[in-house]
Design an enzyme around this catalytic site. Structure first.
Site, mmCIF file in Angstrom:
data_model
loop_
_atom_site.group_PDB
_atom_site.id
_atom_site.type_symbol
_atom_site.label_atom_id
_atom_site.label_comp_id
_atom_site.label_asym_id
_atom_site.label_seq_id
_atom_site.Cartn_x
_atom_site.Cartn_y
_atom_site.Cartn_z
ATOM 1 N N CYS A 73 0.979 -0.831 0.411
ATOM 2 C CA CYS A 73 0.342 -0.228 -0.163
ATOM 3 C C CYS A 73 0.822 0.927 0.153
ATOM 4 C CB CYS A 73 -1.052 -0.131 1.177
ATOM 5 S SG CYS A 73 -2.008 1.311 1.065
ATOM 6 N N ASP A 85 -9.130 -3.664 -8.283
ATOM 7 C CA ASP A 85 -8.595 -3.055 -6.796
ATOM 8 C C ASP A 85 -9.138 -0.950 -7.071
ATOM 9 O OD1 ASP A 85 -7.279 -0.239 -5.222
ATOM 10 O OD2 ASP A 85 -5.316 -1.658 -5.117
ATOM 11 N N HIS A 100 -7.631 -4.387 -3.689
ATOM 12 C CA HIS A 100 -6.017 -4.162 -2.797
ATOM 13 C C HIS A 100 -5.955 -4.432 -1.751
ATOM 14 C CE1 HIS A 100 -3.675 -0.335 -2.483
ATOM 15 N NE2 HIS A 100 -4.103 -0.292 -0.944
#
Length: 222
Positions: free
Chosen positions: A117, A164, A191
């Site tokens: 991330c 995502d 994600h």
């Protein structure tokens, strides 16, 4: 598995979670946190790389803004994490702390960097700008598509989820076009697919991405 303190070049001290393997380390690994801090999941990730034979360090990058941050995966935690990562913490300070961590990990041998991330973006920046990074594996790094004027100085792989919403496939295509020699893997996942503390966890994708990361480390660190 211990908590330590490291000192950056500007004198700032920050916390680091360290996990060590049994026996002689194969090398060093730096795990870069998500926007949620060095929480239970990131510590478990570090433990996993230590179990694979690497002395592993996970620096608490948010310590420059607020110490010992551990956030949940709800909306409140996500909002606070974004605020800390992109408004509170200066990028050059985060890179300064990462450089100090990489140098510490280098005491165990060549250093691989892996991040998730926010940490995926910082992995990309570390591969482009920092010294002592032997190879790197970036997971769903938001914003990489806007940082393609720079080039990695070491072998690098990337991982994205095709579901995502934060990182559209158009961004992944831009990255592929800019980095034709970089392996970029797309998984049938959302994600955060690596994190088994989140509803978006996708075990088959997480297992495949981890094995690809370990293969990268075996090739370049051992």
């Amino acid at each position: 598995m211990v908590q330590r303190q490291l000192r950056a070049a500007d004198g700032h001290t920050f916390g680091v979670y360290e996990a060590v393997p049994e026996g002689e380390p194969r090398g060093g690994v730096v795990v870069i946190q998500e926007i949620f801090g060095v929480n239970a999941h990131i510590r478990e990730v570090a433990d996993g790389y230590a179990a694979a034979g690497y002395s592993t360090l996970a620096p608490a990058l948010f310590d420059r803004v607020e110490r010992d941050v551990e956030l949940g995966y709800d909306q409140e935690g996500m909002g606070r994490g974004r605020e800390l990562a992109f408004a509170g913490l200066a990028r050059e300070d985060a890179l300064r702390d990462l450089q100090a961590t990489i140098e510490e990990a280098g005491k165990y041998g060549p250093v691989g960097v892996v991040g998730y991330c926010y940490g995926g973006l910082m992995t990309w920046l570390a591969a482009c700008h920092l010294e002592g990074v032997t190879c790197a594996s970036a997971y769903y790094g938001g914003g990489i598509a806007n940082e393609l004027a720079q080039s990695p100085k070491c072998p690098l792989i990337m991982h994205f989820g095709e579901l995502d919403a934060h990182i559209p496939m158009s961004d992944v295509d831009r990255i592929r076009q800019a980095l034709p020699d970089t392996p970029i893997y797309v998984y049938p996942a959302d994600h955060g697919f690596n994190c088994d503390h989140r509803g978006s966890h996708h075990e088959p994708s997480a297992a495949t991405a981890r094995e690809r990361t370990l293969a990268l480390f075996r090739e370049h660190l051992n």
